[in-house]
Enzyme design. Sequence first.
Site, PDB file in Angstrom:
ATOM      1  N   ASP A 244       0.874  -1.161   0.000  1.00  0.00           N
ATOM      2  CA  ASP A 244       0.000   0.000   0.000  1.00  0.00           C
ATOM      3  C   ASP A 244       0.919   1.221   0.000  1.00  0.00           C
ATOM      4  O   ASP A 244       2.123   1.122   0.264  1.00  0.00           O
ATOM      5  CB  ASP A 244      -0.955  -0.008   1.194  1.00  0.00           C
ATOM      6  CG  ASP A 244      -2.143   0.932   0.961  1.00  0.00           C
ATOM      7  OD1 ASP A 244      -2.065   1.775   0.044  1.00  0.00           O
ATOM      8  OD2 ASP A 244      -3.140   0.833   1.695  1.00  0.00           O
TER       9      ASP A 244
HETATM   10  C1  BGC Z   1      -5.013   3.353   0.006  1.00  0.00           C
HETATM   11  C2  BGC Z   1      -5.140   2.343  -1.110  1.00  0.00           C
HETATM   12  C3  BGC Z   1      -4.995   3.044  -2.444  1.00  0.00           C
HETATM   13  C4  BGC Z   1      -3.686   3.785  -2.479  1.00  0.00           C
HETATM   14  C5  BGC Z   1      -3.455   4.510  -3.781  1.00  0.00           C
HETATM   15  C6  BGC Z   1      -3.786   4.207  -0.138  1.00  0.00           C
HETATM   16  O1  BGC Z   1      -3.824   5.281   0.763  1.00  0.00           O
HETATM   17  O2  BGC Z   1      -5.011   2.684   1.243  1.00  0.00           O
HETATM   18  O3  BGC Z   1      -6.368   1.681  -1.047  1.00  0.00           O
HETATM   19  O4  BGC Z   1      -5.092   2.139  -3.494  1.00  0.00           O
HETATM   20  O5  BGC Z   1      -3.664   4.742  -1.420  1.00  0.00           O
HETATM   21  O6  BGC Z   1      -4.304   5.577  -3.939  1.00  0.00           O
END
Ligand code: BGC
Length: 715
Positions: A244
């Site tokens: 993530d």
């Molecule tokens: C989130 C993810 C997301 C990623 C990219 C993160 O803060 O937890 O779900 O895909 O950002 O935007």
Amino acid sequence: MPLKYVDEIISKMTLEEKAKIVVGVGLPGLFGNPPSRVPGAAGETHPIERLKIPSAVFADGPAGLRISPRREGDELTYHATAFPVETMLASTWNRNVLEEVGKAVGEEVREYGVDILLAPAINIHRNPLCGRNFEYYSEDPFLTGEMAAAFVRGVQSQGVGACLKHFAANEQETNRMFIDTLISERALREIYLKGFEIAIKKSKPWAVMSAYNKLNGEYCSQNKWLLTKVLREEWGFEGFVMTDWFAGDDPVKQMEAGNDMIMPGKAYQINPKRRDEVEEILSAVKEGRLSEDVLNRNVRNILKVLVNSPSFKGYKYSNRPDLDAHARVAYEAGAEGVILLKNNGALPIGVDKRIALFGTGQIETIKGGTGSGDTHPRYVISILDGVRERGLKIDENLAGIYAKYVGDMRGIEEYRVRRGVFGMPIMPKIPEDFLSEEDIEGFAENNDVAFIVISRISGEGYDRRPEKGDFYLSDDERNLVEKVSKIFHRHGRKVVAVLNIGSPIEVASWRELVDAILLIWQAGQETGRIFADVITGRINPSGKLPTTFPRDYWDVPSWSFPGEPKDNPQMVSYDEGIYVGYRYYDTFGVESAYEFGFGLSYTTFRYGNLKVEVSDNIIKISFEITNTGNYPGKEVAQVYIRAPKGVIDKPFQELKGFHKTRLLNPGETERVEIEVDVDSLAVYNGEKWIIERGRYEVRVGSSSRDIRLTGSFII
Ligand code: BGC
């Protein structure tokens, strides 16, 4: 593309090129980084021109593709469809709907030049206050896994990838980047990993995103047991794993654990304690702290997938996905996800009925949550727009008062819509109780029925609160409900509450005041049309709850949410074990407001003729459903299995199968056949999966508490 080709590329790569493949280019368009070639995309990989490896683009998210709708110096727009939020998609209990939505999103992903969609998100609704529950499907891992598998199949049928996230046990937002989640292996495997396991085995997603949190002491992105032993060795996952965004704290450990790619790259831009990941990996290999074989393995996992991406294939995208067709898909999906929670003859209403619409949510209708699960559609049909567009007789005087009120209030500093972290909108709640009893009296005289919209919005980065105005109605909302109900009832008029929310709220203390409750969730860009068509019966509600509505927040079993110490949680212990959602309420005899699997219809269904046979490790369950009412409708039949008493404690019952019928006309019957794999009855005894012997009860129901047929079989 043949694997030989991938190995050939790897054999030509320098160490530095390998290190670049496993790290993203930095958050596009922020901190001085150049924008992505698809502006608004969340991440991009390094191109290696010498070897003709193009960059790949990744973008969110669960309710539709999230990219910027406008680009600097460009007249064109790049809107994407806003589909219903995942919880609403799961409320359809319809695999075909999920697959159709997946296809539509997949086409937008491909035609806007994106390679991998960062969805579906499939964490479990452990607690109704998790700020991102709207982005997740259900409290039940089987429903979650089935919905996810269908969605992934749809997306990937378009030649682009899907990414299951957040692996694993990311059930809260509070301190999500470092909270340590403590879970027994049994609960982990039976509840929190199960949905991932089902989706991976059934739909082969291109990617998995590891979660921010720690799992039993180790960051998920640095957890070898999770990412290598379970995911690859046990489940046979063949795609690649990405972190993530900015997760974890040790790129070398991430590489070793089997976290193939670090996203978005350049973590030092948000945290001065971090080093550039490419340099870190390079020096670790050079200094012998990271074996090049591990790096090669990760590069191979990534390239194996990316060689099949549109970018690699040089696909010429149009920037013109079929948004009109997808609007219809979004409408159909929402139409099947609306849940009728209560109905004392108030719904449906005739098209000639005069409607008084209350609640600011009729204007500021919530299409979905904030954060990476947000979308930028061409339009959002508000509830008010929806009823107007369908030509229903709404009280325009009242609508005008609301429009002016909302406009005036948003002009006041205290209620101004602001931008929070990463531009997320913050919408302070406007007081709902501004009409005098006298005014309401007038509207009750002039109209046949009142609708009161109650809305909630939540999003990434924070959890909801067990307080008035969030889980509970605020005083002003309650006053509005009380006054409108009292006055309309005095005039012999019905009152309907409309819930435009992303996750449960408390209803038990006020539901007696109203005649009907319609849960329209956050239905995306078509919300208003869906609402108008449900209230007039053009759509017969057929959604069922994928998550329990508790009577009170303090009945929820995960009392440790969001962890300890209370003022700044560092760890959260999943002490309720496997007793999440209905597994808890049913086993311990706790009443809910509306149980898992619940949802009414404008018609009624009869169940009959149950047959249960076991052969070749498959339990074949068949029965008939007949529409016994006066409206055409669809029914969601659910199969729960109750295990015999064995050596391990088990929930009272567990969902093992479900089926949504076709549209049945009054009097029409459908024979339903559901197969349950004997292996799916296994429980984890702390060391391995075992199947207890004895007589299992088959419970076929219209909800988890409305069991219509029972049978049994012996293992
Ligand atoms: C989130 C993810 C997301 C990623 C990219 C993160 O803060 O937890 O779900 O895909 O950002 O935007």
